[in-house]
Scaffold this active site. Structure first.
Site, PDB file in Angstrom:
ATOM      1  N   MET A  10       0.839  -1.211   0.000  1.00 10.91           N
ATOM      2  CA  MET A  10       0.000   0.000   0.000  1.00 10.91           C
ATOM      3  C   MET A  10       0.878   1.268   0.000  1.00 10.91           C
ATOM      4  O   MET A  10       0.851   2.038   0.948  1.00 10.91           O
ATOM      5  CB  MET A  10      -0.922  -0.009   1.217  1.00 10.91           C
ATOM      6  CG  MET A  10      -1.828  -1.221   1.266  1.00 10.91           C
ATOM      7  SD  MET A  10      -2.661  -1.421   2.861  1.00 10.91           S
ATOM      8  CE  MET A  10      -1.317  -2.026   3.888  1.00 10.91           C
ATOM      9  N   THR A  83       2.095   1.706   5.960  1.00 13.99           N
ATOM     10  CA  THR A  83       1.418   2.859   5.370  1.00 13.99           C
ATOM     11  C   THR A  83       0.854   3.698   6.502  1.00 13.99           C
ATOM     12  O   THR A  83       0.426   3.150   7.529  1.00 13.99           O
ATOM     13  CB  THR A  83       0.275   2.433   4.425  1.00 13.99           C
ATOM     14  OG1 THR A  83      -0.588   3.552   4.189  1.00 13.99           O
ATOM     15  CG2 THR A  83      -0.554   1.324   5.026  1.00 13.99           C
ATOM     16  N   ASN A  84       0.849   5.013   6.324  1.00 13.70           N
ATOM     17  CA  ASN A  84       0.278   5.897   7.350  1.00 13.70           C
ATOM     18  C   ASN A  84      -1.241   5.837   7.369  1.00 13.70           C
ATOM     19  O   ASN A  84      -1.856   5.699   8.423  1.00 13.70           O
ATOM     20  CB  ASN A  84       0.735   7.341   7.105  1.00 13.70           C
ATOM     21  CG  ASN A  84       2.172   7.594   7.481  1.00 13.70           C
ATOM     22  OD1 ASN A  84       2.485   7.955   8.603  1.00 13.70           O
ATOM     23  ND2 ASN A  84       3.064   7.422   6.517  1.00 13.70           N
ATOM     24  N   CYS A 197       3.175  10.182   4.631  1.00  9.41           N
ATOM     25  CA  CYS A 197       2.776   9.162   3.665  1.00  9.41           C
ATOM     26  C   CYS A 197       4.054   8.444   3.289  1.00  9.41           C
ATOM     27  O   CYS A 197       5.066   9.098   3.005  1.00  9.41           O
ATOM     28  CB  CYS A 197       2.115   9.786   2.439  1.00  9.41           C
ATOM     29  SG  CYS A 197       1.839   8.598   1.111  1.00  9.41           S
ATOM     30  N   GLU A 199       5.140   7.058   0.779  1.00 11.41           N
ATOM     31  CA  GLU A 199       5.698   7.292  -0.559  1.00 11.41           C
ATOM     32  C   GLU A 199       6.386   8.648  -0.705  1.00 11.41           C
ATOM     33  O   GLU A 199       7.181   8.836  -1.633  1.00 11.41           O
ATOM     34  CB  GLU A 199       4.607   7.188  -1.633  1.00 11.41           C
ATOM     35  CG  GLU A 199       4.186   5.781  -1.987  1.00 11.41           C
ATOM     36  CD  GLU A 199       3.193   5.219  -0.996  1.00 11.41           C
ATOM     37  OE1 GLU A 199       3.068   3.988  -0.916  1.00 11.41           O
ATOM     38  OE2 GLU A 199       2.542   6.012  -0.279  1.00 11.41           O
TER      39      GLU A 199
END
Length: 235
Positions: A10, A83-84, A197, A199
């Site tokens: 994710m 993932t946050n 986040c 990413e």
């Protein structure tokens, strides 16, 4: 060494960073050819993304619970949600397993508090920036003052995450947009910025900013190693 259970996918782009950071950190701390004992349960992100944007958090919670339980059954000693945004259902996941869950906001906030900072800017998906499950935890548990971008800037950040970073697309124009948003947050008094986040670290780093940058991906991954090696290093 304890076994780290990773709920990933994710996106898989950031899950890859988790795996890399965890193993690099174990190698540095234990030497030789050591690597982390870990299990990865990787979901189909398209399904998760659809549930998020439909607001179907109940079904998304079921996926996270099933993932955590699968990891525990496989021998994981700790659960890490890579993932946050999906920490929105962290309380339900914690209740569903008997092993600990390492919360990404806690790993981040502890470092900020240790650095004696108070007012932090939070970048992430719209869900993370706008809902209370994340910034509320930073405020209530750690006494931080959290600022988020204006609505138009939040949309820019969110869209770049899903339309580019989650697909592995790194765009210099998007980086400039992020930096402009960070500059506006600095003008509003932010002493540091949380890359909330997993990413965003693909696009923004400490070298880009003149205030402290807290990379939640790295901090969370390092916290997992702390847990995995805790007894050995204390002994």
């Amino acid at each position: 060494m304890k076994t780290i259970g990773l709920i990933g996918g994710m996106s898989w782009e950031s899950s890859m960073l988790y795996y890399q950071i965890i193993n690099e950190t174990v190698k540095v701390r234990k030497g030789g050819h050591h690597s982390a004992k870990s299990l990865l349960y990787s979901v189909d992100f398209q399904e998760i993304k659809d549930l998020q944007h439909q607001g179907n958090w109940a079904e998304a919670t079921k996926v996270m619970i099933e993932s955590a339980q699968t990891l525990e059954a496989g021998g994981a000693d700790v659960i890490v949600i890579c993932t946050n945004t999906m920490h929105k259902m962290a309380p339900e996941v914690m209740e569903s397993v008997s092993v600990p869950l390492l919360h990404i906001a806690d790993a981040t906030a502890k470092k900020i508090v240790n650095d004696n900072l108070k007012k932090v800017a939070l970048l992430g998906t719209a869900f993370t920036m706008e809902q209370e499950f994340y910034k509320g935890r930073l405020i209530d548990r750690f006494g931080l003052e959290v600022v988020v971008p204006e609505e138009a800037d939040r949309r820019v950040i969110h869209d770049i995450i899903y339309d580019e970073l989650c697909l592995g697309i790194i765009n210099e124009d998007s980086k400039k947009k992020y930096m402009d948003i960070i500059d506006r947050l600095i003008c509003s008094g932010a002493e540091a910025v949380i890359l909330g986040c997993t990413e965003i670290t693909m696009l923004i780093s400490q070298e880009d900013c003149n205030i402290p940058v807290y990379d939640t991906t790295r901090l969370h991954a390092e916290a997992a190693v702390d847990f995995a090696l805790g007894d050995e290093e204390q002994g």
